[in-house]
Design a protein around this motif. Sequence first.
Motif, PDB file in Angstrom:
ATOM      1  N   ARG A 171       0.829  -1.212   0.000  1.00  0.00           N
ATOM      2  CA  ARG A 171       0.000   0.000   0.000  1.00  0.00           C
ATOM      3  C   ARG A 171       0.859   1.256   0.000  1.00  0.00           C
ATOM      4  O   ARG A 171       0.597   2.198  -0.758  1.00  0.00           O
ATOM      5  CB  ARG A 171      -0.934  -0.009   1.213  1.00  0.00           C
ATOM      6  CG  ARG A 171      -2.067  -1.010   1.136  1.00  0.00           C
ATOM      7  CD  ARG A 171      -3.092  -0.778   2.231  1.00  0.00           C
ATOM      8  NE  ARG A 171      -2.569  -1.110   3.549  1.00  0.00           N
ATOM      9  CZ  ARG A 171      -2.736  -2.275   4.152  1.00  0.00           C
ATOM     10  NH1 ARG A 171      -3.401  -3.240   3.539  1.00  0.00           N
ATOM     11  NH2 ARG A 171      -2.248  -2.501   5.357  1.00  0.00           N
ATOM     12  N   ARG A 172       1.882   1.299   0.841  1.00  0.00           N
ATOM     13  CA  ARG A 172       2.710   2.501   0.952  1.00  0.00           C
ATOM     14  C   ARG A 172       3.499   2.754  -0.327  1.00  0.00           C
ATOM     15  O   ARG A 172       3.773   3.908  -0.664  1.00  0.00           O
ATOM     16  CB  ARG A 172       3.670   2.377   2.137  1.00  0.00           C
ATOM     17  CG  ARG A 172       2.996   2.482   3.499  1.00  0.00           C
ATOM     18  CD  ARG A 172       4.037   2.390   4.618  1.00  0.00           C
ATOM     19  NE  ARG A 172       5.052   3.429   4.516  1.00  0.00           N
ATOM     20  CZ  ARG A 172       4.948   4.648   4.994  1.00  0.00           C
ATOM     21  NH1 ARG A 172       3.843   4.995   5.630  1.00  0.00           N
ATOM     22  NH2 ARG A 172       5.915   5.526   4.868  1.00  0.00           N
ATOM     23  N   SER A 173       3.875   1.708  -1.024  1.00  0.00           N
ATOM     24  CA  SER A 173       4.671   1.868  -2.244  1.00  0.00           C
ATOM     25  C   SER A 173       3.815   2.091  -3.488  1.00  0.00           C
ATOM     26  O   SER A 173       4.354   2.252  -4.585  1.00  0.00           O
ATOM     27  CB  SER A 173       5.553   0.634  -2.455  1.00  0.00           C
ATOM     28  OG  SER A 173       4.755  -0.531  -2.594  1.00  0.00           O
ATOM     29  N   GLY A 174       2.499   2.096  -3.332  1.00  0.00           N
ATOM     30  CA  GLY A 174       1.622   2.298  -4.482  1.00  0.00           C
ATOM     31  C   GLY A 174       1.459   1.070  -5.351  1.00  0.00           C
ATOM     32  O   GLY A 174       1.039   1.179  -6.515  1.00  0.00           O
ATOM     33  N   LEU A 175       1.753  -0.111  -4.813  1.00  0.00           N
ATOM     34  CA  LEU A 175       1.666  -1.348  -5.590  1.00  0.00           C
ATOM     35  C   LEU A 175       0.494  -2.227  -5.165  1.00  0.00           C
ATOM     36  O   LEU A 175       0.380  -3.359  -5.632  1.00  0.00           O
ATOM     37  CB  LEU A 175       2.971  -2.153  -5.448  1.00  0.00           C
ATOM     38  CG  LEU A 175       4.255  -1.440  -5.865  1.00  0.00           C
ATOM     39  CD1 LEU A 175       5.455  -2.359  -5.688  1.00  0.00           C
ATOM     40  CD2 LEU A 175       4.163  -0.954  -7.314  1.00  0.00           C
TER      41      LEU A 175
END
Length: 629
Positions: A171-175
């Motif tokens: 989630r934090r990495s946008g994946l």
Amino acid sequence: MACLGCLLIWGKAVLVGTPPLQRATFAIVTGEVRAVNPVPSKAMVRLLVRPMDAPELPPMLRVNLRQPDMSPAIGRGAIVRFRARLMPPAPPSLPGGYDFAARAYFMGIGATGRALPPIAVIRPATAGPDLRNRLFAHILARLEGSAGGIAAALATGDQGAITEDDAEAMRRSGLAHLLSISGLHVTALIGAVIFLLMRVMALSRRAALDWPLMLIAAGGGALAGIGYTLLTGAEVPTVRSCVAALLVLGGLALGRDAITLRLVATGALIVLCLWPEALIGPSFQMSFAAVVAIIALSEHPRFRAFAAARDENPWRKTGRAVTVLLLTGFAVELVLAPIAFFHFHKAGMLGAFANIIAIPLTTFVVMPLEALALLLDLAGLGAPAWWATGKALDLLLFIAHGVGSSPMAVALGPALPGWIFGMMVMGGLWCLLWRSGWRWLGLVPATIGFVAILLNPAPDILVTGDGRHVALRTDQGMALLRDRAGDYVRDAMAESAGYGGVLEALADLPQARCSDDLCSVQLDRGGRRWRLLVTRSDMLVERGAFRRDCRWADIVISDRRLPRWCQPAWLKADRPLLAMTGGLSINLEKGTVRTVHRPDDAHPWMPRRTGPGRGGHAPSKASGSDAAP
């Protein structure tokens, strides 16, 4: 069309929705198991159970069962008996939080709970695990650890085997979009099927010369896409992607340009006719917003001219492809930011960079290797392919954790009021749907919404709907009343406040005085000193002292009903008031209170509520649409 839409959602709510259990209760449940969903990451199994001979219970229950208590005889069709503490599906615990109650209403789930051992099996399962569960278990048996959880999610759409650390990193990495079966996965599968069918049929000279190979291959790809959608649970992003892919295949067969906004509109219309309640969910909004952004950008003449294929050296071609991918990623991140802020109170900042590697890695390496491994497993030869799949997934997780650990990976913000979200969405749609110069008028409401996000104040006090958990914003950070609160409560409090640090214990604050039963805190906000009194236990407090403390306090918060003579100066948030309002978000500088429920809220997925009666006391200085009743 607006009236038809209202009639559609009203009709589905009346005909399909399941009213919730009205209050928490202990019950001995005898029922038929309708579905079994393992959740290995939490060492439990979720059962959907239809109670038998229990008219006082809803027609469908979702109960959690510890993995050690699970029996092989418990499966679809089994009749089981167990004790359980059943609860109504949870509403948002704080303003702007996730509303599971609304989702459960349309899923047919009227109550949730935990099954307590022993679990008596009256009749063993009459049917084995379905194809999705068998595939899920097969992949986890072939690929262990974090990689196995990601691989199972890519094939089945079930994310139950992904650990919370890995899910948070994605989630934090946008994946995180890679874990939800959507356009990327459906397109990769259909494209691979078409490619293979074309190559295989072209081996025959007669077929190559006389047969319409593209039409046949497109038909095979369409069947594969429909089967994949059904296998993975037919979630909204998957259905949207499948419908879009079928329209693209139809457009190609007719010789038309199929990648247009009409395609998105048709997909949205089909999804909303079947699942109108999906409109207010983040899955629908983010899925369609991303596709609209990509198509609107690709239709722009300057971008199309820049991205067009041309005769140039490999380095320039690679640089152009990377630039196109980056610009597309930035456009998607920009469009998704207000939706992410509204639903999750945070938005990714580095997703465009992570996706440069992650999308090609998933599309051209992970998914083909996993498909090859499953195919080779038919002959018992899949071990090498599974090893390669695991290594590729380890690389994907390495990227996710590396990008997600950056302090710049995520921008946090407090829960947004609905009007800010509405301004951003209205402005964004105006900019994306128009093709002429009129489109830039949408920047006006979008800019107003963006400025409002920057100026949106963080709450000073957060109170959960049950009154047990209270968080305060101080000059040093945020403090929590009960320092033993679980991770779920801590995360909900921090996200709703847009706070990325560690929540301290309220009793450790220098301005707090706490006993085993009460805590009193003084906060300087809005040019005045606010005095807060919070109960910490169920023990009876001596009347004289408690009356004095109530008169001293501006705000009193309790998870129980307080006596009528407890009259603080501004707000008494005890059990009767919280039962009517739900969780609270209090801003002391403006003197406003945001609530989960409004006084006139009568949605059918909410248990019947009563007014505060003798126990409630409204704030005397609250104002505006967000004020408590």
